[in-house]
Design a protein around this motif. Sequence first.
Motif, PDB file in Angstrom:
ATOM      1  N   ASP A   1       0.776  -0.916  -0.074  1.00  0.00           N
ATOM      2  CA  ASP A   1      -0.064  -0.059   0.063  1.00  0.00           C
ATOM      3  C   ASP A   1       0.947   1.365   0.089  1.00  0.00           C
ATOM      4  OD1 ASP A   1       0.766   0.160   2.533  1.00  0.00           O
ATOM      5  OD2 ASP A   1      -1.076  -0.163   3.442  1.00  0.00           O
ATOM      6  N   ARG A   2       0.329   2.358  -0.209  1.00  0.00           N
ATOM      7  CA  ARG A   2       0.828   3.735  -0.215  1.00  0.00           C
ATOM      8  C   ARG A   2       1.583   3.991   0.995  1.00  0.00           C
ATOM      9  NH1 ARG A   2       0.679   8.144  -3.518  1.00  0.00           N
ATOM     10  NH2 ARG A   2       1.068  10.173  -2.398  1.00  0.00           N
ATOM     11  N   GLU A   3       1.125   3.625   2.103  1.00  0.00           N
ATOM     12  CA  GLU A   3       1.850   3.968   3.358  1.00  0.00           C
ATOM     13  C   GLU A   3       3.255   3.201   3.407  1.00  0.00           C
ATOM     14  OE1 GLU A   3      -1.424   3.064   3.339  1.00  0.00           O
ATOM     15  OE2 GLU A   3      -2.075   5.274   3.258  1.00  0.00           O
ATOM     16  N   TYR A   4       3.157   2.202   3.033  1.00  0.00           N
ATOM     17  CA  TYR A   4       4.357   1.272   3.231  1.00  0.00           C
ATOM     18  C   TYR A   4       5.356   1.892   2.061  1.00  0.00           C
ATOM     19  CZ  TYR A   4       7.753  -2.592   3.145  1.00  0.00           C
ATOM     20  OH  TYR A   4       8.803  -3.152   2.976  1.00  0.00           O
ATOM     21  N   VAL A   5       4.959   2.091   0.861  1.00  0.00           N
ATOM     22  CA  VAL A   5       6.111   2.605  -0.072  1.00  0.00           C
ATOM     23  C   VAL A   5       6.438   3.934   0.390  1.00  0.00           C
ATOM     24  CG1 VAL A   5       6.126   3.323  -2.329  1.00  0.00           C
ATOM     25  CG2 VAL A   5       4.864   1.354  -2.032  1.00  0.00           C
ATOM     26  N   VAL A   6       5.691   5.004   0.920  1.00  0.00           N
ATOM     27  CA  VAL A   6       6.198   6.308   1.232  1.00  0.00           C
ATOM     28  C   VAL A   6       7.285   6.109   2.586  1.00  0.00           C
ATOM     29  CG1 VAL A   6       5.382   8.507   2.364  1.00  0.00           C
ATOM     30  CG2 VAL A   6       4.248   7.460   0.366  1.00  0.00           C
ATOM     31  N   PHE A   7       6.823   5.238   3.522  1.00  0.00           N
ATOM     32  CA  PHE A   7       7.433   4.977   4.710  1.00  0.00           C
ATOM     33  C   PHE A   7       8.957   4.525   4.264  1.00  0.00           C
ATOM     34  CE2 PHE A   7       9.132   1.582   7.499  1.00  0.00           C
ATOM     35  CZ  PHE A   7       9.384   2.441   8.795  1.00  0.00           C
ATOM     36  N   THR A   8       9.228   3.458   3.050  1.00  0.00           N
ATOM     37  CA  THR A   8      10.130   2.915   2.636  1.00  0.00           C
ATOM     38  C   THR A   8      11.085   3.913   2.058  1.00  0.00           C
ATOM     39  OG1 THR A   8       9.143   0.781   2.528  1.00  0.00           O
ATOM     40  CG2 THR A   8      11.303   1.166   1.098  1.00  0.00           C
ATOM     41  N   LEU A   9      10.376   4.783   1.438  1.00  0.00           N
ATOM     42  CA  LEU A   9      11.289   5.797   0.464  1.00  0.00           C
ATOM     43  C   LEU A   9      11.631   6.919   1.531  1.00  0.00           C
ATOM     44  CD1 LEU A   9       9.290   6.231  -2.628  1.00  0.00           C
ATOM     45  CD2 LEU A   9      11.273   5.480  -2.581  1.00  0.00           C
TER      46      LEU A   9
END
Length: 71
Positions: free
Chosen positions: A51-59
């Motif tokens: 999900d978006r939250e995970y991707v943003v957190f990873t970046l």
Amino acid sequence: MAEISISNKDWPRIKIKIQRKYNHLTDDQLQYTEGQEEGLIGNLMELVKRDREYVVFTLKKALVNIDNNRL
């Protein structure tokens, strides 16, 4: 608007970290142009099936620890 800002200078290092974590991703799949964070996030969401939250957190994590090899 994206919650993150990635410069062209930082992207090669972040891309390496992402490729280490998700070794099935290619350079072609991880194309990025400064200012196109929304497109990058959407693309990564599809490629890693998260999900978006995970991707943003990873970046964000990759940016904070830019000098560290770990993601």
